[in-house]
Design an enzyme around this catalytic site. Structure first.
Site, PDB file in Angstrom:
ATOM      1  N   GLU A 177      47.955  36.069  33.681  1.00 11.79           N
ATOM      2  CA  GLU A 177      47.901  36.984  34.845  1.00 11.79           C
ATOM      3  C   GLU A 177      48.959  36.645  35.890  1.00 11.79           C
ATOM      4  OE1 GLU A 177      43.791  36.839  36.177  1.00 11.79           O
ATOM      5  OE2 GLU A 177      43.267  38.423  34.775  1.00 11.79           O
ATOM      6  N   GLU A 369      41.109  39.733  27.727  1.00 18.15           N
ATOM      7  CA  GLU A 369      39.999  39.540  28.673  1.00 18.15           C
ATOM      8  C   GLU A 369      39.374  40.883  28.965  1.00 18.15           C
ATOM      9  OE1 GLU A 369      40.567  37.319  32.292  1.00 18.15           O
ATOM     10  OE2 GLU A 369      41.962  35.940  31.334  1.00 18.15           O
TER      11      GLU A 369
HETATM   12  C1  BGP Z   1      40.669  36.575  35.376  1.00 16.07           C
HETATM   13  C2  BGP Z   1      41.003  35.221  34.882  1.00 16.07           C
HETATM   14  C3  BGP Z   1      39.954  34.492  34.217  1.00 16.07           C
HETATM   15  C4  BGP Z   1      38.547  34.957  34.509  1.00 16.07           C
HETATM   16  C5  BGP Z   1      38.342  36.392  34.844  1.00 16.07           C
HETATM   17  C6  BGP Z   1      37.007  36.779  35.424  1.00 16.07           C
HETATM   18  O1  BGP Z   1      41.321  36.775  36.566  1.00 16.07           O
HETATM   19  O2  BGP Z   1      42.142  35.155  34.046  1.00 16.07           O
HETATM   20  O3  BGP Z   1      40.250  33.145  34.350  1.00 16.07           O
HETATM   21  O4  BGP Z   1      37.718  34.064  35.060  1.00 16.07           O
HETATM   22  O5  BGP Z   1      39.350  36.860  35.681  1.00 16.07           O
HETATM   23  O6  BGP Z   1      36.915  36.453  36.777  1.00 16.07           O
HETATM   24  P1  BGP Z   1      35.723  35.701  37.418  1.00 16.07           P
HETATM   25  O7  BGP Z   1      35.544  34.439  36.654  1.00 16.07           O
HETATM   26  O8  BGP Z   1      36.077  35.469  38.834  1.00 16.07           O
HETATM   27  O9  BGP Z   1      34.556  36.634  37.288  1.00 16.07           O
END
Ligand code: BGP
Length: 470
Positions: A177, A369
């Site tokens: 990201e 993701e």
């Molecule tokens: C993205 C990241 C992850 C992940 C996800 C969900 O930004 O690459 O590392 O955690 O978001 O976010 P969160 O864990 O804050 O719900």
């Protein structure tokens, strides 16, 4: 000529994704250096502690102890028929200070064991080289990617792991990201801490340029080491719609989207896009480039685009958007439902995003993701009835199948957090994404035992049917 495709390809990659810093724990063992993620008590949208405070609770210092429990956890993933698994190598395990003369052998040995176990379980490792885990020394001593020296350090780190795993890992991605580096408070993306009074746009675009060079050089070295490597870049691409058909809303949403796609435009098309020159002009940005930079960026573009997609939001002129780990947070869309964390659920937006990205880049896409965070309830019999997650999962996979039918080249899909881990944005344990429950709470209490949720069996069926059992 490509023909109409009705189904998921036979070699489609199905699995799940985590990041080292949110799962491994073992934050200071076996020679690991401190990385930037270790400095947060309440996630990356909470406060960054310049020094780690004794006696305070830092959730990712132990996380879910994946460092010691990965074998058991990967057996569980195998039980869902995963054929791939995405995780990161924590840079600070390999080069604890970034600038060390030699890599840390104990850190490498940990990833030897992990990767061997993945292969034994029939899963292709999908490795992120930098997922919010920049060694703190790189930030303190060099200002992170503001400095060209850090480009060399990163490429050297890549070379070490490329060589070590050249016969075991085919799928890589450089920076997780990386478009999040444009957000001022999001230090872990690129390790940039701004100084009082400096031209922030100058610092950000200079660091971005250095990262583009690092990315291209990593692609070059990777392909020299093994021409079969597939090396992607990874962007946060939850989407943004115009809030209305008012031209200002439409234009503004395009500009918001561009601020993310800018990173893909450079790394996948190999050129700075025309629109950036106006931004640099207006923000008084002058990029220092070395001879050959533009050539290397042009020649060594990424093999595929990996991205995260959680939700959509809307842009309304005059109302400023903010952001969290799910992406841009604008004005709520009255047509969509949301998760308990306020993330609006939009499966058709997923199909829209695949189409948008493929139209723009014509490169294979890999959704690495997608998922929903929820506060799960455990019954007395240790069961978790997570219908909401099953619903989200099925709808998004259906939307992805529609995108395949639309002609989009999709390599694979890894659900975010197939096992509960620490939230990146908030540092909570309570915000759970997993098909596997981990007994641990926000304060770090719990046995760390793992239980299967109802969604476990559903994802397994989906994978076994190659995406047809929906
Ligand atoms: C993205 C990241 C992850 C992940 C996800 C969900 O930004 O690459 O590392 O955690 O978001 O976010 P969160 O864990 O804050 O719900």
């Amino acid at each position: 000529m490509r023909k109409y495709r009705d189904e998921f390809p036979e070699d489609f990659l199905w699995g799940g994704a985590i990041a080292a810093n949110q799962a491994e724990g073992a934050w200071n063992v076996d020679g690991k250096g401190i990385d930037c993620s270790n400095h947060y008590r309440h996630g990356f949208f909470g406060e960054f502690d310049p020094e780690i405070i004794e006696g305070e609770f830092y959730p990712n210092h132990e996380a879910i102890d994946f460092y010691h429990r990965f074998a058991e956890d990967l057996e569980l993933m195998k039980g869902m028929n995963f054929n791939c698994f995405r995780t990161s190598i924590n840079w600070a395990r390999i080069f604890p200070n970034g600038d060390d003369a030699e890599p840390n052998e104990l850190g490498l040995q940990f990833y030897d064991r992990l990767i061997d176990k993945l292969l034994e379980c029939g899963m292709q490792p999908v490795i992120t080289l930098s997922h919010y885990e920049i060694p703190m020394n790189v930030i303190r001593k060099y200002g992170s990617f503001r400095s060209r020296e850090v480009v060399d350090m990163f490429v050297r780190y890549c070379e070490v792991v490329f060589n070590r795993y050249k016969d075991k890992v085919q799928y890589w991605m450089t920076f997780n990201e990386i478009n999040n580096m444009r957000r001022e408070s999001f230090i872990p993306a690129a390790g940039i801490i701004y100084e009082e009074g400096e031209n922030k746009a100058q610092a950000m675009y200079q660091a971005a340029h250095n990262i583009f060079v690092a990315n291209a050089r990593a692609v070059k070295r990777g392909h020299e080491i093994n021409p079969d490597f597939k090396i992607g870049t990874m962007l946060s691409l939850s989407n943004v719609y115009p809030n209305s058909c008012r031209p200002e809303d439409v234009f503004g949403s395009m500009q918001t989207r561009r601020s993310s796609l800018f990173f893909g435009d450079v790394m996948l098309r190999g050129e700075y896009p025309a629109y950036v020159h106006r931004i640099w002009h207006e923000k008084d940005v002058q990029i220092e480039m070395e001879e050959g930079d533009l050539e290397v960026i042009r020649e060594y573009t990424n093999d595929y685009l990996a991205f995260s997609y959680y939700r959509t939001t809307t842009f309304k002129e005059g109302i400023s958007s903010t952001a969290d780990s799910g992406g841009v947070t604008g004005v709520k869309n009255s047509y969509l439902e949301e998760t308990p964390w306020g993330w609006q659920i939009d499966p058709l937006g997923f199909r829209y995003t695949f189409n948008e990205l493929y139209d723009r880049y014509q490169k294979p896409l890999f959704c690495v993701e997608n998922g929903m965070g929820n506060d799960d309830v455990v019954t007395e019999d240790k069961e978790i009835h997570d219908d909401y997650r099953i619903d989200y999962l099925k709808k998004h996979i259906r939307a992805m199948r529609e995108a395949i039918r639309d002609g989009v080249d999709i390599m694979g899909y890894t659900w975010w957090g197939p096992i509960d881990i620490i939230s990146a944005g908030t540092g909570e344990m309570k915000k759970r994404y997993g098909f596997i429950y981990v007994d641990r709470d926000n304060e770090g209490n719990g046995t760390l035992e793992r239980y299967k949720k109802d969604s476990f069996e559903v994802y397994k069926q989906i994978i076994s049917s190659n995406g047809n059992n929906l």
